[in-house]
Design a protein around this motif. Sequence first.
Motif, short mmCIF file in Angstrom:
data_model
loop_
_atom_site.label_atom_id
_atom_site.label_comp_id
_atom_site.label_asym_id
_atom_site.label_seq_id
_atom_site.Cartn_x
_atom_site.Cartn_y
_atom_site.Cartn_z
N LEU A 191 42.32 37.42 47.26
CA LEU A 191 43.53 38.02 46.68
C LEU A 191 43.22 39.35 46.01
CD1 LEU A 191 45.32 34.93 45.10
CD2 LEU A 191 46.27 36.41 46.88
N LEU A 192 42.13 39.40 45.26
CA LEU A 192 41.75 40.64 44.59
C LEU A 192 41.46 41.74 45.60
CD1 LEU A 192 41.11 42.06 41.90
CD2 LEU A 192 38.75 41.24 42.13
N SER A 193 40.83 41.40 46.71
CA SER A 193 40.55 42.39 47.76
C SER A 193 41.84 42.99 48.29
CB SER A 193 39.76 41.74 48.90
OG SER A 193 38.49 41.30 48.47
N ALA A 194 42.85 42.17 48.50
CA ALA A 194 44.14 42.67 48.98
C ALA A 194 44.77 43.61 47.96
CB ALA A 194 45.08 41.50 49.27
N ILE A 195 44.68 43.25 46.69
CA ILE A 195 45.26 44.10 45.64
C ILE A 195 44.54 45.44 45.58
CG2 ILE A 195 45.60 44.32 43.15
CD1 ILE A 195 45.93 41.23 43.10
N LEU A 196 43.22 45.40 45.66
CA LEU A 196 42.44 46.63 45.58
C LEU A 196 42.74 47.58 46.74
CD1 LEU A 196 38.95 45.34 44.36
CD2 LEU A 196 40.82 46.31 43.01
N ILE A 197 42.84 47.04 47.94
CA ILE A 197 43.05 47.90 49.09
C ILE A 197 44.48 48.48 49.10
CG2 ILE A 197 43.88 46.27 50.87
CD1 ILE A 197 41.70 47.56 52.70
N ASP A 198 45.44 47.73 48.56
CA ASP A 198 46.82 48.21 48.55
C ASP A 198 47.11 49.15 47.39
OD1 ASP A 198 47.51 46.91 50.84
OD2 ASP A 198 49.14 45.74 49.97
#
Length: 447
Positions: A207-214
Amino acid sequence: MKPSALRRLSTALNLGKASVPVPSDTSSLATFLSTSREKYLNDIRASPSKGDEWTVVMGNEAGDLDSLASSIAYAWMQSEVQKTQFIPLIQTGRDDFDLRAENLYALKLAGINDLQQQLLSTSDLEGINPFPSNTFALVDHNRLGRSFSEHIPNAKVVAVVDHHEDEHLYEESADPRKVAPAGSCASHVATLFPNDASVPKELATLLLSAILIDTGGLVVDGKAIQVDHEAASFLIPRSTLSDSMSSSTLCSVSPNNPKLLADLPSVKQLSKELFDKKTDVSHLGAWDLLRRDYKEYTYTLHWHPSTPTIKAGLATVPAQLRSWGSDGKLEAEAQRWMEHEQLSVLGVLTTFRDSGKFGKSGKGKHRREMAWFVRDGSDSQTLQLDDTAARLWKGLEANEEVQVKKHNKMNLSQVPPTMRVMLYKQGNAKATRKATAPLLKNILESA
């Protein structure tokens, strides 16, 4: 697997050494996914009616990391916390997983390495008609896809979590129904977790990876807003990033200090790694680039004498047009893709860094371009081709948000007579597909 897919996979899987700890054994998240997939497939094969005992969680058809992580996380929460049968469905074919290297990298960090056995994809359900389930939860979009809504008369949407423009559907049936601004849909999903939920580290990292990339790494004055800071503050101490942080650093993590969140060394490093994976598409040709990050829409042209309903598509490509679409490649593959999808309108939205000009960050200046195609004869209907194209060009050029100007540095010489084309440079590089999609709808549907 097709030879072309194998070539793409060999490149995409060149993941390098991860800065974030990678689970050495099968993670609890991976076990949940493989077990759920196996049970769902066994159920629908044993008795088609058993599919109705499951709720299918779907991200949008573009299949980006935000959709992927949000659908997996929401299904895990409902299954493991609420003890109900939810299964995430990835709206990407098995052979196309490798089109997004950043997805493969984030999944690896989450201990998900055997995608064929751990992720339920559309390839697993080929040849099964009608679709085996009738209850859906939507994440990262808020309208059930046409292929589901048209062929399942009793389809029911019981949950919506999204950060795109609200189409105000399923307001009676969906609970939760959370459609609100955010840098990432994954942020909304994360805030739905109970505070005392025992979230697997691998899921928090995904989930954190998705937030960071977006959100571009949660940078201050970027795409991240308060809900993204709240979600990141919840996830970071629960993620594998916490393994490399001191207790004092973890105690300082707070949504009230967004600069600290963005400046955490492990956050900056993971953001860079994900961004590098996402933007390196040098191994993909024009055909793969057009379908890599693609969304489709249906519009009714109320101004048209025959009021046709048409299909339109928007493809986001992280590379400058001339780097992959010159020498007739753009025209040829756009026409091929439009015929394949039976599209009347296709917009190609590029995003890239201009290595010739540098911004305040010291990086190449962020640029965007648009290539628009209007084709006659799609959907077995005849458009007023010139009128439709003129209407689209006029609407785009008048819009103050996207701020387009005609692109004079790239000429397309192989445009067929049944197609109209326009290229633009986009003045506002912050206007993404989330801005372009509702604009396109308004231009095409307004009477």
